[in-house]
Design a protein around this motif. Structure first.
Motif, PDB file in Angstrom:
ATOM      1  N   PRO A   4     -10.587   8.695  -4.358  1.00 11.05           N
ATOM      2  CA  PRO A   4      -9.329   7.971  -4.597  1.00 11.05           C
ATOM      3  C   PRO A   4      -9.544   6.464  -4.551  1.00 11.05           C
ATOM      4  N   SER A   5      -8.678   5.734  -5.232  1.00 14.30           N
ATOM      5  CA  SER A   5      -8.720   4.266  -5.190  1.00 14.30           C
ATOM      6  C   SER A   5      -7.321   3.741  -5.472  1.00 14.30           C
ATOM      7  N   GLY A   6      -7.030   2.556  -4.982  1.00 16.45           N
ATOM      8  CA  GLY A   6      -5.718   1.958  -5.179  1.00 16.45           C
ATOM      9  C   GLY A   6      -5.389   1.803  -6.647  1.00 16.45           C
ATOM     10  N   GLY A   7      -4.255   2.393  -7.082  1.00 14.40           N
ATOM     11  CA  GLY A   7      -3.884   2.315  -8.485  1.00 14.40           C
ATOM     12  C   GLY A   7      -4.816   3.074  -9.395  1.00 14.40           C
ATOM     13  N   ASN A   8      -5.648   3.958  -8.812  1.00 16.71           N
ATOM     14  CA  ASN A   8      -6.677   4.659  -9.573  1.00 16.71           C
ATOM     15  C   ASN A   8      -7.486   3.661 -10.401  1.00 16.71           C
ATOM     16  N   SER A   9      -7.779   2.503  -9.782  1.00 18.47           N
ATOM     17  CA  SER A   9      -8.511   1.449 -10.499  1.00 18.47           C
ATOM     18  C   SER A   9     -10.001   1.733 -10.582  1.00 18.47           C
ATOM     19  N   GLN A  10     -10.499   2.619  -9.701  1.00 14.93           N
ATOM     20  CA  GLN A  10     -11.920   2.983  -9.670  1.00 14.93           C
ATOM     21  C   GLN A  10     -12.780   1.701  -9.637  1.00 14.93           C
ATOM     22  N   PRO A  11     -12.670   0.948  -8.529  1.00 12.83           N
ATOM     23  CA  PRO A  11     -13.262  -0.392  -8.480  1.00 12.83           C
ATOM     24  C   PRO A  11     -14.748  -0.386  -8.156  1.00 12.83           C
ATOM     25  N   TRP A  12     -15.490   0.468  -8.829  1.00  6.30           N
ATOM     26  CA  TRP A  12     -16.915   0.609  -8.504  1.00  6.30           C
ATOM     27  C   TRP A  12     -17.772   0.612  -9.769  1.00  6.30           C
ATOM     28  N   MET A  19      -3.558  -7.216  -4.391  1.00  2.00           N
ATOM     29  CA  MET A  19      -3.402  -6.514  -3.121  1.00  2.00           C
ATOM     30  C   MET A  19      -4.736  -6.127  -2.493  1.00  2.00           C
ATOM     31  N   ASP A  20      -5.806  -6.232  -3.254  1.00  2.00           N
ATOM     32  CA  ASP A  20      -7.143  -5.896  -2.754  1.00  2.00           C
ATOM     33  C   ASP A  20      -7.699  -7.096  -2.005  1.00  2.00           C
ATOM     34  N   SER A  21      -7.015  -7.469  -0.925  1.00  2.00           N
ATOM     35  CA  SER A  21      -7.334  -8.693  -0.191  1.00  2.00           C
ATOM     36  C   SER A  21      -8.756  -8.627   0.366  1.00  2.00           C
ATOM     37  N   GLY A  22      -9.575  -9.604   0.003  1.00  2.00           N
ATOM     38  CA  GLY A  22     -10.950  -9.661   0.485  1.00  2.00           C
ATOM     39  C   GLY A  22     -11.779  -8.459   0.101  1.00  2.00           C
ATOM     40  N   PHE A  23     -11.417  -7.743  -0.960  1.00  2.00           N
ATOM     41  CA  PHE A  23     -12.099  -6.525  -1.434  1.00  2.00           C
ATOM     42  C   PHE A  23     -12.039  -5.402  -0.404  1.00  2.00           C
ATOM     43  N   ARG A  24     -11.083  -5.480   0.544  1.00  2.00           N
ATOM     44  CA  ARG A  24     -11.029  -4.439   1.588  1.00  2.00           C
ATOM     45  C   ARG A  24     -10.554  -3.109   1.015  1.00  2.00           C
ATOM     46  N   GLY A  25      -9.604  -3.155   0.084  1.00  2.00           N
ATOM     47  CA  GLY A  25      -9.175  -1.912  -0.564  1.00  2.00           C
ATOM     48  C   GLY A  25     -10.290  -1.298  -1.379  1.00  2.00           C
ATOM     49  N   SER A  26     -11.071  -2.143  -2.059  1.00  2.00           N
ATOM     50  CA  SER A  26     -12.220  -1.637  -2.820  1.00  2.00           C
ATOM     51  C   SER A  26     -13.249  -1.009  -1.884  1.00  2.00           C
ATOM     52  N   ARG A  74     -17.984  -3.224   5.693  1.00  2.00           N
ATOM     53  CA  ARG A  74     -18.635  -1.977   6.127  1.00  2.00           C
ATOM     54  C   ARG A  74     -17.678  -1.142   6.967  1.00  2.00           C
ATOM     55  N   ASP A  75     -16.881  -1.833   7.800  1.00  2.00           N
ATOM     56  CA  ASP A  75     -15.914  -1.114   8.628  1.00  2.00           C
ATOM     57  C   ASP A  75     -14.869  -0.423   7.748  1.00  2.00           C
ATOM     58  N   TYR A  76     -14.398  -1.140   6.723  1.00  2.00           N
ATOM     59  CA  TYR A  76     -13.401  -0.543   5.830  1.00  2.00           C
ATOM     60  C   TYR A  76     -13.998   0.613   5.028  1.00  2.00           C
ATOM     61  N   ALA A  77     -15.280   0.495   4.663  1.00  2.00           N
ATOM     62  CA  ALA A  77     -15.938   1.605   3.966  1.00  2.00           C
ATOM     63  C   ALA A  77     -16.023   2.820   4.881  1.00  2.00           C
ATOM     64  N   ARG A  78     -16.362   2.588   6.145  1.00  3.29           N
ATOM     65  CA  ARG A  78     -16.376   3.688   7.110  1.00  3.29           C
ATOM     66  C   ARG A  78     -14.987   4.327   7.203  1.00  3.29           C
ATOM     67  N   GLY A  79     -13.971   3.469   7.201  1.00  7.39           N
ATOM     68  CA  GLY A  79     -12.613   3.986   7.222  1.00  7.39           C
ATOM     69  C   GLY A  79     -12.275   4.764   5.970  1.00  7.39           C
ATOM     70  N   VAL A 107     -12.613   0.505   0.917  1.00  7.77           N
ATOM     71  CA  VAL A 107     -12.071   1.823   1.309  1.00  7.77           C
ATOM     72  C   VAL A 107     -12.395   2.842   0.224  1.00  7.77           C
ATOM     73  N   ALA A 108     -12.173   2.447  -1.051  1.00  7.77           N
ATOM     74  CA  ALA A 108     -12.474   3.356  -2.162  1.00  7.77           C
ATOM     75  C   ALA A 108     -13.964   3.678  -2.210  1.00  7.77           C
TER      76      ALA A 108
END
Length: 718
Positions: free
Chosen positions: A373-381, A402-409, A609-614, A411-412
Motif C-alpha cells: 500500500p501507499s498514500g494515494g496509491n502513488s507507489q512512490p518507489w 502530505m508526504d512530509s520529509g518523505f516519511r509517507g514514502s 528508517r524508523d518510518y520504514a520499520r513502521g 512507510v510505503a
C-alpha cells in the motif's frame, strides 16, 4: 412627497409602541372592508430555525403591522432586521451575509417600468438595493401584460406605481420613490442625485442620451438590457468618466438635436445603437413591419426575465467591487439551444468506459513488492530486481505535499519490504536486509539479498498478503475478540512497532471530530485538494495503474455525483473564503463512528528508517486483521507525518495552527509516548468485500527479465 400619493404605492408600517399607530390599527380593525392577515408566529418560527441560530437582537425584535391601502389589508410582519434576515436567508451562500449587508446600502434608479418592472422587482427580491427610484410617466395597458408581471387589477395605473406596489408587497420595509411624471430635462437631475447605479430601460433615444450624460457627470454606472438575443449593456462611468455615452455608437451626432428630430430621422441612430446587423432574423424583420403590420417593437416575457437576471448579476458585481468592465455582450438562449448535444457518457459516474487490463510482473517477489500500500496509491518507489537481490528505493518524483520529509514514502517502502520478505520466505529465498539513507539520489533505499533462508510464520502470510486490499465500505461496528487484539498487537511488536487501539465509543467520537476537521482542511487547501483530486481515476482514465479507482470509494450514485462538485477548486476556494465547509468532513466522521476500532501504529524514533520499520508493522497488522475477517481502511490525516510547525505550514499555510491543535489532540487521544511517531491509522470494521482492487504500475520496476522503467505522475488510497 404628498402622503396621499405615497399611500398609492407604499406600505405604511404600524408600530404598537407608538400611540398614533395603535389608534390607526384600532380604526382599521373596526373597518369591515379591511382584512387582517397574521402569520407572525410562523415567521418567528422560521427565524428561530435559521442556521446558525440568530442572536437575541433579532429574536427579541418587536414585530410590526404593514398596511396596504390599495389592497385594504393589514399584514403582520417581523421587525425590519428579522424580516430581512429570514427573507434573504435562501440567498446564502450565493450571496454571503456580509455581501448582503453591503448590497443593502445601494441606491438604484430604474427608468422605464415595462422591462424595468421585472428588473426592479428582481433587484428587490434578491436584496440588491437599500433604496429604489422608479421613473415612468405611462400607465399600464392590456398589451403590456405579455411581459409585465402585473394583473388586470392594475390596468390604468401608472407603471411605476404598479412596480412599487409589487415591491412593497414583497418587502414593506424597502424604501421606493416614484417619479410618475417620467423623466424630462427638468427632472433628470433630481432622479440621479444620490444614486449608486442607474438601470436605463427607456423607449426614447433622447432620454437614453440625456440620462447617460447626467450619470457620466456624476460618475454613476449605467446598465441596460435589451430583449433581442439577450443584449446586456454596461457603461462604467464611475471608472471611465470620459467615456463616450452609448459606447460612441451615436458617432458625432449632436445630442441637443435629438428632441427636434422625427422618428424617421432617429431610425439610423437607433439601428446603430442596436447594432442592427446582429439582430435576430425575427427582430430585424419585425423592425421593417413597425407602423405597418406591427404597432410597436415586439418583446417577450422570457427575454425580459433573462435581461433582469443578467442585470441583477451586474448590479451585484458593481455593488461588491468585483470585475465588470464596460461593454456589451449577448446571452442568446436560442443560439445556445441550437448547440444542444448529448452528455458525455464517459464523464464521472459513468460506467460506459472501462480500464484496459493491468500490466503484470512475472517475478513473484517483484509482484509482492508492487502489492504494497501507499498514500494515494502513488507507489512512490523504484524497484530494481536483479538475479541476486531486489532493491526498493524511494522515488522523489512521486512525492506529494502530505508526504512530509518523505516519511509517507518511507512507510510505503517498509510495507513493500515486508511483502518482499513474505514472498522470499514462501519461495525459500529469504536473505539479509539493509537500509540506507541518501543513497544514489534516493532519500531511502532497502535491499534484500536472495539466500536460502526460510521463515514459516512469514511464508504462511503469502496468499493473505496478495489478497490484502483497502476496503472503503462504511461497514458496521463489531467488537474485536480478545485473541484478535492479541494477534494484531503481536504482529506490530514483531516488526519493532507498537499498536494503540481506540475502541471506546467516546474516544471514537473524539477521533471522528479530529479526523473530520483534518479532512475539511485537505479539501480547503488548494495544493492538497489538487493532489487529492489528481489521485482519482475515473473510467477511461489514461493512467489507471496508479491512484485511486473511484469505484473503490464505495460511493452510491448520489455521492458519486456530489464528488463531481467536490473536485472543483473554485468551489473549495469559496468555502475557504467563507470559513465554511464543515460538511466536507462528514464522510470521514461517519466512517470513524461506524468503526469497530482505530489502530494507531507507532514507532520509536523520527528517521526514515524508523518510518520504514513502521511501514512493515502496518502491513503485518493489516494482513493479520484481514485474515481475522476485518475490513481495513488506512486513514492519513493531513498532520500525520508532520514533525514541526514548519512542516504544517508547508502543507497548509492558512490552516497550520488548526492542524497543530488537531495533531496535539489526536496524540493525546491515542496516548502515544513523546519519543514515538505515528506511522499510520488503520480503521477496522465489518463490511462486504471491496468492489475493486487497486491496480499497480509496472513502470516502477526494472529487472533483467522485465526491463520496465520510467516515471509516472505523483498520486488516500493504499
Amino acid at each position: 412627497m404628498d402622503d396621499q400619493l405615497v399611500a398609492g404605492y407604499r406600505a405604511r408600517i404600524l408600530d404598537l409602541d407608538r400611540a398614533a399607530d395603535r389608534a390607526e390599527l384600532e380604526r382599521l380593525r373596526a373597518d369591515p372592508r379591511v382584512q387582517f392577515l397574521d402569520q407572525r408566529d410562523a415567521q418567528l418560527s422560521g427565524l428561530r430555525g435559521l442556521r446558525p441560530p440568530p442572536g437575541p437582537d433579532l429574536l427579541e425584535e418587536r414585530p410590526k403591522w404593514a398596511y396596504y391601502p390599495w389592497r385594504r389589508a393589514v399584514v403582520g410582519v417581523l421587525g425590519p432586521r428579522g424580516f430581512r434576515a429570514l427573507r434573504l436567508d435562501r440567498n446564502r451562500n450565493n450571496i454571503t451575509t456580509r455581501e448582503q449587508t453591503r448590497l443593502g446600502e445601494l441606491s438604484i434608479g430604474v427608468a422605464g417600468l415595462s422591462v424595468g418592472h421585472v428588473i426592479a422587482h428582481t433587484l428587490a427580491a434578491q436584496g440588491l438595493a437599500g433604496r429604489l427610484w422608479l421613473a415612468d410617466f405611462d400607465h399600464l395597458e392590456l398589451s403590456n401584460l405579455n411581459r409585465v408581471p402585473a394583473t388586470v387589477f392594475d390596468l390604468g395605473v401608472n407603471k411605476a406605481h404598479v412596480a412599487a406596489r409589487r415591491i412593497a408587497e414583497l418587502d414593506p420595509y424597502l424604501p421606493v420613490d416614484v417619479f410618475d411624471a417620467g423623466l424630462t430635462a427638468d427632472t433628470v437631475d433630481a432622479f440621479l442625485d444620490g444614486l449608486d447605479i442607474v438601470v436605463e430601460e427607456c423607449d426614447s433615444l433622447d432620454m437614453k442620451a440625456l440620462l447617460r450624460i447626467g450619470a457620466r457627470a456624476r460618475r454613476i454606472p449605467v446598465l441596460m438590457a435589451t430583449s433581442d438575443r439577450g443584449i446586456v449593456d454596461v457603461e462604467r462611468f464611475d471608472q471611465e468618466p470620459a467615456r463616450p455615452i452609448l459606447h460612441g455608437l451615436l458617432g458625432d451626432l449632436d445630442i441637443a438635436l435629438l428632441p427636434g428630430m422625427s422618428s424617421r430621422d432617429k431610425i439610423p441612430h437607433m439601428l446603430r445603437h442596436l447594432e442592427a446587423e446582429q439582430l435576430s432574423p425575427r427582430a430585424a424583420a419585425s423592425l421593417i413591419e413597425i407602423d405597418r403590420s406591427l404597432s410597436t417593437w415586439p418583446q417577450l416575457a422570457s427575454d425580459v426575465v433573462l435581461g433582469a437576471s443578467a442585470l441583477a448579476e451586474a448590479v451585484r458585481r458593481v455593488g461588491l467591487g468585483e470585475e465588470l468592465k464596460s461593454g456589451r455582450c449577448r446571452i442568446d438562449v436560442g443560439g445556445a439551444l441550437d448547440q444542444l448535444d448529448e452528455p458525455d457518457m464517459a464523464k464521472p459516474g459513468s460506467a460506459a468506459a472501462e480500464y484496459p487490463p493491468p500490466p503484470t510482473a512475472t517475478d513473484p517477489i517483484v509482484t509482492a513488492a508492487m502489492r504494497a500500500p501507499s498514500g494515494g496509491n502513488s507507489q512512490p518507489w523504484h524497484i530494481v530486481a536483479e538475479p541476486t537481490q531486489i532493491t526498493i528505493s524511494i522515488a522523489p518524483q512521486h512525492t506529494s505535499t502530505m508526504d512530509s520529509g518523505f516519511r509517507g514514502s518511507a512507510v510505503a517502502l517498509g510495507a513493500a519490504l515486508f511483502n518482499v520478505r513474505i514472498a522470499a520466505a514462501a519461495h525459500r529465498m529469504l536473505g539479509p536486509v539493509s537500509l540506507s539513507e541518501d543513497a544514489n539520489g534516493s532519500p531511502l533505499r532497502a535491499t534484500m539479498r536472495f539466500d536460502g533462508g526460510e521463515d514459516s510464520a512469514l511464508a504462511e502470510l503469502y496468499e493473505p498478503m496478495l489478497a490484502r486490499a483497502t476496503n472503503r465500505h462504511h461497514g458496521t461496528s463489531r467488537p474485536l475478540r480478545g485473541e484478535t487484539i492479541e494477534s494484531l498487537t503481536a504482529a506490530a511488536d514483531r516488526e519493532g512497532a507498537r499498536m494503540h487501539l481506540i475502541t471506546d465509543k467516546d474516544q471514537l467520537t473524539s477521533a471522528a471530530a479530529i479526523l473530520a476537521a483534518a479532512d475539511r482542511i485537505r479539501y480547503l487547501t488548494p495544493q492538497l485538494h489538487r493532489e487529492m483530486i489528481s489521485e482519482l481515476r475515473w473510467p477511461g482514465d489514461p493512467d489507471p495503474d496508479t491512484g485511486i479507482d473511484v469505484h473503490t470509494l464505495e460511493l452510491d450514485a448520489g455521492d458519486l455525483a456530489l464528488l463531481g462538485v467536490l473536485r472543483r477548486p473554485e468551489v473549495m476556494a469559496r468555502l475557504a473564503e467563507w470559513d465554511a465547509g464543515d460538511a466536507l468532513g462528514d464522510d470521514m466522521r461517519d466512517r470513524v463512528l461506524t468503526s469497530s476500532a482505530l489502530a494507531v501504529v507507532t514507532v520509536t524514533g523520527r528517521g526514515l528508517r524508523d518510518y520504514a520499520r513502521g511501514g512493515s508493522a502496518v502491513e503485518a497488522v493489516w494482513i493479520k486483521a484481514q485474515r481475522e475477517g476485518l475490513s481495513v481502511q488506512p486513514l492519513s490525516p493531513v498532520f500525520l507525518h508532520a514533525q514541526t510547525t514548519s512542516d504544517l505550514r508547508a502543507m497548509s499555510p492558512a490552516f497550520a495552527g488548526e492542524l497543530r491543535q488537531q495533531q496535539s489532540d489526536f496524540v493525546r487521544l491515542a496516548a502515544t509516548r513523546p519519543d514515538e511517531s505515528i506511522v499510520l491509522i488503520l480503521r477496522f470494521t465489518a463490511a462486504p468485500p471491496a468492489s475493486v482492487a487497486s491496480r499497480r504500475s509496472a513502470s516502477r520496476v526494472e529487472s533483467p527479465r522485465n526491463r520496465l522503467s520510467g516515471t509516472g505522475p505523483p498520486g488516500s488510497d493504499r
